[in-house]
Structure formats: structure tokens, C-alpha cells
Write a protein that holds these residues in place. Structure first.
Motif, short mmCIF file in Angstrom:
data_model
loop_
_atom_site.label_atom_id
_atom_site.label_comp_id
_atom_site.label_asym_id
_atom_site.label_seq_id
_atom_site.Cartn_x
_atom_site.Cartn_y
_atom_site.Cartn_z
N LYS A 191 1.10 -1.17 0.42
CA LYS A 191 -0.22 -0.34 0.21
C LYS A 191 0.47 1.12 0.11
O LYS A 191 1.46 1.42 1.29
CB LYS A 191 -0.43 0.07 0.78
CG LYS A 191 -1.85 -0.98 1.42
CD LYS A 191 -2.25 -1.35 2.56
CE LYS A 191 -3.65 -2.48 2.66
NZ LYS A 191 -4.46 -2.00 4.06
N ASN A 192 0.20 2.00 -0.38
CA ASN A 192 1.40 3.09 -1.09
C ASN A 192 0.73 4.44 0.45
O ASN A 192 -0.02 4.47 0.63
CB ASN A 192 0.77 4.07 -2.57
CG ASN A 192 1.68 3.41 -3.45
OD1 ASN A 192 3.14 2.71 -2.98
ND2 ASN A 192 0.86 2.87 -4.87
N ARG A 193 1.45 4.84 0.50
CA ARG A 193 1.82 5.90 1.69
C ARG A 193 1.10 6.94 1.01
O ARG A 193 0.46 8.00 0.30
CB ARG A 193 2.87 6.76 2.37
CG ARG A 193 2.77 7.27 3.16
CD ARG A 193 4.54 8.16 3.12
NE ARG A 193 5.50 7.86 3.53
CZ ARG A 193 6.11 7.25 5.26
NH1 ARG A 193 5.29 7.61 6.04
NH2 ARG A 193 7.35 6.55 5.16
N GLN A 194 -0.16 7.25 1.86
CA GLN A 194 -0.96 8.57 2.35
C GLN A 194 -0.44 9.84 2.46
O GLN A 194 0.13 9.82 2.85
CB GLN A 194 -2.01 7.84 2.31
CG GLN A 194 -2.98 6.48 2.47
CD GLN A 194 -3.45 6.80 0.98
OE1 GLN A 194 -3.88 7.48 0.57
NE2 GLN A 194 -2.99 5.27 -0.53
N MET A 223 0.15 10.49 6.24
CA MET A 223 0.21 9.73 7.04
C MET A 223 1.34 9.13 8.08
O MET A 223 2.55 9.96 7.66
CB MET A 223 -0.02 8.22 6.51
CG MET A 223 0.36 7.34 7.47
SD MET A 223 -0.24 5.86 5.87
CE MET A 223 -1.78 5.84 5.21
N TYR A 258 2.03 4.00 8.35
CA TYR A 258 2.04 3.93 7.83
C TYR A 258 2.38 2.48 7.85
O TYR A 258 2.46 1.35 7.02
CB TYR A 258 3.16 4.12 6.80
CG TYR A 258 3.77 3.58 5.59
CD1 TYR A 258 3.18 3.75 4.12
CD2 TYR A 258 5.29 3.81 6.04
CE1 TYR A 258 3.87 3.09 3.39
CE2 TYR A 258 6.04 3.23 4.77
CZ TYR A 258 5.68 2.71 3.24
OH TYR A 258 5.79 2.07 2.47
#
Length: 455
Positions: free
Chosen positions: A239-242, A245, A250
């Protein structure tokens, strides 16, 4: 979902003990009758089974086992569904997760599938790192299902045991030697308390696995000489970092990719096959020596792509182990045990088992269903609770988890690692000293053999 805590900080309440005694005494006769039913006759497709169980719940006025789920991801919801599908006398009463939305999603999905077996009030859904504590403090919860990311598992198990709860704990049960020692102590306390601990090593309840072990122990392949086991697949989620975050959030969101949370593929996933070989060999291995590396992981991931470990078991029996997650590569998942007279092949999932003699002839085979095994572990757990004969199997699973850790340490450091070292001497404790989102440090990167120390 927890920072380290004093394992003796929670003690069972008098109310909980009274309820536990009531359940064991009042439902034992019902469980004894249910135990005589064929498991195969109780299993069907999930939706059909959900209708059957919700419509056929006994009208007995005695209370069911009250369950709570801690960790409402896919594996947790799956375990919950397995338990409610195979057990008539259970009820879901509480949920906990890092995110409240996941609790709500699980309640909605399980209500649609299991109807009256779900009775979770809005104020019995908890979110955050300490959400599990609210469930352990609830005297009306009899059984907790622990399915968060593995790094938390030893601490959650220990506190659940001290709270007087029965436990289902997903595998692995530890990701380092410190967690292993916590598990051993919790196993002994559960035995003393009379509380059950069943773990998510479903192959030990899968018919073709059980029959294969019986065949080996009866001498069907002769003496064990060596073995291979593989857990090779393609890729794993990331999952890519939002935006905005924190580093802690993360890592928790990407828990598979951080070793303090997952233990890498060898511990989080391939432990199933390692556990099978420990079971067959009758003990953990004496040494591990191996290597591996990374080629395709995301830059911020600490995971390796592959590991190859030679485990040496007592009697100079060598297990050649491999795990791999690399896109567009050929998968292989299962174990082969070479004997002096024949060879046992045990395929993973529902692939079945077979013995082949020295001339290449198949002389024995058995089929098995992994979905049946997933449910059977929950039936065995609940039956053991209501009959007052709790199963406590944490030690074996902790040993298999540490066997995986031992292999990871051998690969990460490039050293030969012994069982005595990881059980008696290693000081490795991966769990962070604090879980403050504002000050949680970034990852120090992936392991490099020759540079990563053996601690």
C-alpha cells in the motif's frame, strides 16, 4: 495493537470465572452429543452453511460461548466465519481493530451471514492500538480471536491468558526470540488457569496431513533421510503511503513489509510448511544455515524476495527449505519427505498426500480439504471449552514460529544459527519501545548479510 506491557497487569475477574464454570458445567452434555457428528456432514458452501447454522441453532436456553474478534482484517473475518459456521453454540459480542470502519464492516458481513449469532452493540466496537484492552476487560467475553499483525501476538496472548480468556491465536505466534519466551510462559499459565489456546496451524487438523504423519510414523516410507519444503508464490500486496500519514500508521498499514510486524515471508506465511516438518520430525531443528536476497520489493519494504535454508534436525536429517515471492516465477507449495523405502509427497492447500515407492509406483494416497481444516480447529477449540478439557497448543506453534525466525536470522546475517542460541542466548526483541505516532522512527532498511549482526 499494543505496546509492551506487564504480562501480569490483568487478572481474571470473579464474574468471568463464575461464567466460565457455568458454561463448562451447563453445556458439556450438549457438546458431547455434537462431537459425535460427522464434520463432513456439517460442511457446505459458505452461504449454504450460514443459512443452515442460523436456522438450526439449538433452542437450549443455556448461554453460548461469547466471542470477540481482535483484528478485523481478512484473516480475522475468515476465522470468525469459520467458527460461527461450524459451531452452533457461539455468539459474537465484541470487535476491535485499529480502524472502527473495519469493525463495522465485519459486523455487517457476519450479521448477513450468521443472523442471531451476531450481537455486537455499537459500544462494543473499539478502535485504536489499545482497543484490545477493552475486550480483555469485558467479563462477558469468554473467547478471543487474535488476528492482528503477528508482531503483537505474544503480548496479546499473554494478556488474554492473564484476563482468563480462552484464545484462538493466528500463526505465527512470535517473530523474535523475546516473543517466543513470552509464548512459552503464557502456555504454562493457560494450562494452570484451565483456559484454552488453539492456533491457526490448520494442517495439523487436515485429514490428509494427519494420515500422512500416521503413515510416516508407522514406517510406511522407512526411516526419514531428508526432506524438502517450498512456499514459492508470485507477489504480495503493498500500500502506498497516503498524504499526511505518520510513519507508525504507514508501517501498521503495510505490516507485511516491516519485520517487527510480520517476521518476513518465512515467518508470516511459510511457517505452515515449517510447522508441518517440525511435526513430522518430532522436534525443532538443531541448526539453520542459508541465504537469500531482494530484487523486486518496494524501496521502503524491509522484506526479502526469497530465502533458502538448510535446517538440520536430530539424526543428521536435512530439510531443504525455500520460500519466494517474485512476480512471473513458477510457484511451488508443499513438502516431500524422503525415506529409506519410499517417498511421501504432501501438497499444500487441498492437494492431498501420496506415497511413491522406489519404482515410482503410487502405493498410498489421501485427499484433504483445507476449508474443512480451517473450521475443524475452531470446532475443536469450542468443544474443548464446553467440555472443560481445554486444548493448549501454543508451545508447538511457538517452536515452529521460532524455527522460521531462526532461518530468517541465518539468512539475514550469513551465519549458522543454532536452536540453543535462539532459545537461550539471543537478545533480539523487535517490538518498539514506544508506539507514539509523533515520534515513531522510520525504518532502518532491509538486512544485509555480513553487515546485519546476529543478536
Amino acid at each position: 495493537m499494543s505496546s509492551q506491557s506487564n504480562p501480569n497487569s490483568i487478572s481474571p475477574s470473579e464474574k468471568h470465572n463464575s461464567r466460565r464454570n457455568f458454561l463448562q458445567n451447563g453445556i458439556a452434555s450438549t457438546a458431547a452429543t455434537a462431537a459425535t457428528l460427522s464434520v463432513s456432514s456439517r460442511l457446505a458452501a459458505d452461504d449454504q452453511l450460514a443459512v443452515h447454522t442460523s436456522e438450526s441453532t439449538p433452542s437450549d436456553s443455556r448461554e453460548p460461548i461469547r466471542m470477540a474478534l481482535i483484528g478485523c482484517g481478512g484473516r480475522g473475518t475468515g476465522a470468525l466465519n469459520d467458527s460461527m459456521s461450524i459451531n452452533d453454540n457461539v455468539k459474537l459480542v465484541a470487535l476491535a481493530d485499529l480502524k472502527l470502519q473495519k469493525c463495522e464492516n465485519t459486523r455487517r458481513a457476519m450479521s448477513g451471514r450468521h443472523g442471531a449469532k451476531v450481537d455486537v452493540a455499537d459500544n462494543k466496537m473499539y478502535e485504536g492500538l489499545d482497543a484490545y484492552k477493552r475486550i480483555l476487560e469485558d467479563p462477558d467475553v469468554d473467547l478471543v480471536l487474535l488476528t492482528t499483525s503477528p508482531g503483537f501476538r505474544p503480548y496479546h496472548i499473554a494478556e488474554a491468558v492473564d484476563a482468563g480468556k480462552h484464545v484462538f491465536a493466528e500463526k505465527p505466534t512470535c517473530v523474535d526470540p523475546a516473543g517466543f519466551r513470552i509464548c512459552l510462559a503464557a502456555h504454562d499459565r493457560a494450562v494452570a488457569n484451565g483456559t484454552a489456546i488453539v492456533t491457526g496451524t490448520q494442517y495439523r487438523r487436515q485429514t490428509n496431513y494427519v494420515q500422512a504423519v500416521e503413515q510416516i510414523r508407522s514406517g510406511a516410507i522407512g526411516d526419514i533421510v531428508s526432506a524438502t519444503t517450498r512456499y514459492c508464490s508470485n507477489s504480495i500486496w503493498f500500500k502506498n503511503r497516503q498524504p499526511g500519514m505518520s510513519e507508525l500508521d504507514y508501517q501498521l498499514d503495510n505490516w507485511m513489509h516491516f519485520i517487527w510486524l510480520s517476521g518476513d515471508q518465512i515467518t508470516e506465511q511459510a511457517v505452515h510448511n515449517i510447522d508441518t516438518l517440525n511435526w513430522i520430525m518430532g522436534s525443532p531443528p538443531e541448526t539453520a544455515y542459508g541465504s537469500g536476497g531482494r530484487f523486486t520489493r518496494p524501496e521502503t519494504s524491509e522484506m526479502w524476495d526469497s530465502m533458502s535454508i538448510d535446517y538440520q534436525y536430530p539424526g543428521d536429517r536435512i530439510l531443504s527449505f525455500m520460500c519466494r515471492q517474485i512476480p512471473r516465477t513458477k510457484g511451488d507449495n508443499g513438502s516431500v519427505i524422503y525415506g529409506t523405502e519410499a517417498t511421501m509427497h504432501i501438497a499444500a492447500m487441498s492437494g492431498g498426500s501420496r506415497i511413491v515407492d522406489r519404482k515410482g509406483n503410487e502405493v498410498w494416497s489421501a485427499k484433504g480439504s483445507i476449508s474443512d481444516a480451517y473450521r475443524q480447529e475452531h470446532k475443536d477449540l469450542v468443544d474443548s471449552i464446553v467440555t472443560g478439557k481445554p486444548i493448549v497448543e501454543l508451545k508447538d506453534t511457538a517452536e515452529s514460529s521460532l524455527t522460521a525466525v531462526m532461518g530468517r536470522l541465518a539468512a539475514y546475517t550469513g551465519q549458522r544459527v543454532t536452536w540453543d542460541f535462539v532459545t537461550e542466548k539471543s537478545k533480539l526483541n523487535l517490538f518498539p519501545k514506544n508506539l507514539d505516532a509523533d515520534s515513531f522512527p522510520p525504518s532502518s532498511g532491509h538486512a544485509i548479510p555480513g553487515q546485519t549482526p546476529l543478536v
